[in-house]
Design a protein around this motif. Structure first.
Motif, PDB file in Angstrom:
ATOM      1  N   PRO A 157      -6.988  -7.229  -9.760  1.00 25.95           N
ATOM      2  CA  PRO A 157      -6.284  -9.037  -8.871  1.00 25.95           C
ATOM      3  C   PRO A 157      -5.701  -8.210  -7.935  1.00 25.95           C
ATOM      4  CG  PRO A 157      -5.872  -9.285 -11.402  1.00 25.95           C
ATOM      5  CD  PRO A 157      -6.708  -7.760 -10.995  1.00 25.95           C
ATOM      6  N   PHE A 158      -4.699  -6.815  -8.222  1.00 31.78           N
ATOM      7  CA  PHE A 158      -3.439  -5.881  -8.180  1.00 31.78           C
ATOM      8  C   PHE A 158      -3.941  -5.689  -7.026  1.00 31.78           C
ATOM      9  CE2 PHE A 158      -1.542  -7.073 -12.005  1.00 31.78           C
ATOM     10  CZ  PHE A 158      -1.139  -7.433 -11.594  1.00 31.78           C
ATOM     11  N   ASP A 159      -4.656  -4.721  -6.737  1.00 33.15           N
ATOM     12  CA  ASP A 159      -5.454  -3.874  -5.643  1.00 33.15           C
ATOM     13  C   ASP A 159      -6.239  -4.963  -4.663  1.00 33.15           C
ATOM     14  OD1 ASP A 159      -5.147  -1.502  -7.466  1.00 33.15           O
ATOM     15  OD2 ASP A 159      -6.889  -1.045  -7.966  1.00 33.15           O
ATOM     16  N   ARG A 160      -6.674  -5.683  -5.160  1.00 35.64           N
ATOM     17  CA  ARG A 160      -7.628  -6.575  -4.026  1.00 35.64           C
ATOM     18  C   ARG A 160      -6.489  -7.437  -3.251  1.00 35.64           C
ATOM     19  NH1 ARG A 160     -12.783  -7.137  -4.547  1.00 35.64           N
ATOM     20  NH2 ARG A 160     -12.648  -9.338  -3.353  1.00 35.64           N
ATOM     21  N   ALA A 161      -5.410  -7.969  -3.988  1.00 34.88           N
ATOM     22  CA  ALA A 161      -4.250  -8.541  -3.374  1.00 34.88           C
ATOM     23  C   ALA A 161      -4.088  -7.622  -2.114  1.00 34.88           C
ATOM     24  CB  ALA A 161      -3.264  -9.222  -3.816  1.00 34.88           C
ATOM     25  N   LEU A 162      -3.356  -6.150  -2.572  1.00 30.71           N
ATOM     26  CA  LEU A 162      -3.069  -5.359  -1.774  1.00 30.71           C
ATOM     27  C   LEU A 162      -3.995  -5.110  -0.649  1.00 30.71           C
ATOM     28  CD1 LEU A 162      -1.364  -3.053  -4.166  1.00 30.71           C
ATOM     29  CD2 LEU A 162       0.332  -3.427  -3.211  1.00 30.71           C
TER      30      LEU A 162
ATOM     31  N   SER B  41       4.655  -4.053  -0.288  1.00 36.66           N
ATOM     32  CA  SER B  41       4.338  -4.867  -1.001  1.00 36.66           C
ATOM     33  C   SER B  41       4.643  -6.046  -2.757  1.00 36.66           C
ATOM     34  CB  SER B  41       2.828  -5.201  -1.034  1.00 36.66           C
ATOM     35  OG  SER B  41       2.328  -6.213  -1.510  1.00 36.66           O
ATOM     36  N   VAL B  42       5.245  -6.988  -2.259  1.00 38.45           N
ATOM     37  CA  VAL B  42       5.227  -7.608  -3.576  1.00 38.45           C
ATOM     38  C   VAL B  42       4.893  -7.637  -4.640  1.00 38.45           C
ATOM     39  CG1 VAL B  42       7.023  -9.151  -2.379  1.00 38.45           C
ATOM     40  CG2 VAL B  42       4.595 -10.310  -2.433  1.00 38.45           C
ATOM     41  N   ILE B  43       2.971  -7.617  -4.508  1.00 38.26           N
ATOM     42  CA  ILE B  43       2.194  -7.180  -5.625  1.00 38.26           C
ATOM     43  C   ILE B  43       2.382  -6.121  -6.116  1.00 38.26           C
ATOM     44  CG2 ILE B  43      -0.345  -6.569  -5.566  1.00 38.26           C
ATOM     45  CD1 ILE B  43       0.015  -9.413  -5.066  1.00 38.26           C
TER      46      ILE B  43
ATOM     47  N   THR C  81      11.488  -3.180   3.726  1.00 36.60           N
ATOM     48  CA  THR C  81      11.186  -5.121   3.525  1.00 36.60           C
ATOM     49  C   THR C  81      10.302  -5.004   2.394  1.00 36.60           C
ATOM     50  OG1 THR C  81      10.166  -5.572   5.671  1.00 36.60           O
ATOM     51  CG2 THR C  81      12.422  -5.390   5.324  1.00 36.60           C
ATOM     52  N   ASP C  82      10.457  -6.850   1.875  1.00 35.52           N
ATOM     53  CA  ASP C  82       9.274  -7.003   0.970  1.00 35.52           C
ATOM     54  C   ASP C  82       7.818  -7.995   2.216  1.00 35.52           C
ATOM     55  OD1 ASP C  82      10.334  -6.424  -1.503  1.00 35.52           O
ATOM     56  OD2 ASP C  82      11.258  -8.171  -1.754  1.00 35.52           O
ATOM     57  N   LEU C  83       7.146  -7.534   1.578  1.00 39.18           N
ATOM     58  CA  LEU C  83       5.637  -7.594   2.356  1.00 39.18           C
ATOM     59  C   LEU C  83       5.827  -9.042   1.870  1.00 39.18           C
ATOM     60  CD1 LEU C  83       3.698  -8.226   4.493  1.00 39.18           C
ATOM     61  CD2 LEU C  83       2.421  -6.295   3.707  1.00 39.18           C
ATOM     62  N   ARG C  84       5.737 -10.306   1.579  1.00 41.81           N
ATOM     63  CA  ARG C  84       5.389 -11.455   0.547  1.00 41.81           C
ATOM     64  C   ARG C  84       4.240 -11.285   0.493  1.00 41.81           C
ATOM     65  NH1 ARG C  84      10.271 -12.588  -1.233  1.00 41.81           N
ATOM     66  NH2 ARG C  84      11.488 -12.714   0.266  1.00 41.81           N
ATOM     67  N   PHE C  85       3.542 -12.088  -0.024  1.00 47.46           N
ATOM     68  CA  PHE C  85       1.986 -12.058  -0.965  1.00 47.46           C
ATOM     69  C   PHE C  85       1.879 -14.020  -0.421  1.00 47.46           C
ATOM     70  CE2 PHE C  85      -1.692 -13.095  -2.655  1.00 47.46           C
ATOM     71  CZ  PHE C  85      -3.052 -12.406  -1.844  1.00 47.46           C
TER      72      PHE C  85
ATOM     73  N   LEU D  22       4.044  -3.260 -10.830  1.00 51.43           N
ATOM     74  CA  LEU D  22       4.525  -2.462 -12.149  1.00 51.43           C
ATOM     75  C   LEU D  22       6.001  -2.865 -13.159  1.00 51.43           C
ATOM     76  CD1 LEU D  22       6.679  -0.362  -9.447  1.00 51.43           C
ATOM     77  CD2 LEU D  22       4.899   0.527 -11.120  1.00 51.43           C
ATOM     78  N   ALA D  23       6.650  -4.376 -12.982  1.00 53.45           N
ATOM     79  CA  ALA D  23       6.863  -5.308 -13.583  1.00 53.45           C
ATOM     80  C   ALA D  23       6.299  -6.079 -14.994  1.00 53.45           C
ATOM     81  CB  ALA D  23       7.758  -6.258 -13.420  1.00 53.45           C
ATOM     82  N   ILE D  24       4.980  -6.362 -14.818  1.00 54.21           N
ATOM     83  CA  ILE D  24       4.141  -6.623 -15.292  1.00 54.21           C
ATOM     84  C   ILE D  24       3.615  -5.564 -16.909  1.00 54.21           C
ATOM     85  CG2 ILE D  24       2.008  -7.295 -16.276  1.00 54.21           C
ATOM     86  CD1 ILE D  24       2.332  -9.616 -12.964  1.00 54.21           C
ATOM     87  N   LYS D  25       3.426  -4.919 -16.258  1.00 51.32           N
ATOM     88  CA  LYS D  25       3.131  -3.292 -17.206  1.00 51.32           C
ATOM     89  C   LYS D  25       4.372  -2.700 -17.981  1.00 51.32           C
ATOM     90  CE  LYS D  25      -0.939  -1.613 -14.161  1.00 51.32           C
ATOM     91  NZ  LYS D  25      -1.835  -0.832 -13.948  1.00 51.32           N
TER      92      LYS D  25
END
Length: 93
Positions: A60-65, A2-4, A38-42, A9-12
């Motif tokens: 929000p990251f957990d909810r999106a995943l 997941s791109v999420i 592969t990337d799983l896009r949101f 990771l990038a934000i943290k």
């Protein structure tokens, strides 16, 4: 993948909370290719399905995943005990 996950990771990392993630983030696309991932896009279907999640867990990251896993009918792999609060998914790990 997941791109999420990579977004979180990038934000943290930028916030200084994951200083050791430099190499992981630098080699992200190489790692995807190495493991044939592969990337799983949101997308909007994922976003809208978040409304039906049973847990009020606010990350929000957990909810999106979890929303992605439900829509795509995938397995969720993670060590975060908060993910187990979502009744919609079984967490592997």
């Amino acid at each position: 993948m997941s791109v999420i996950t990579v977004w979180e990771l990038a934000i943290k990392h930028c916030l200084g909370r994951l200083a050791s993630a430099d190499k992981l983030l630098d080699d992200y696309h190489l790692s995807l290719a190495r493991y044939d991932f592969t990337d799983l896009r949101f997308n909007s279907v994922h976003a809208l399905s978040e409304r039906g999640l049973t847990d009020s867990h606010g990350d929000p990251f957990d909810r999106a995943l979890v929303a992605q896993v439900v829509v795509e009918k995938l397995n969720l792999i993670g060590a975060d005990p908060e993910l187990a609060k979502f009744r919609e998914v079984d967490v592997l790990w």
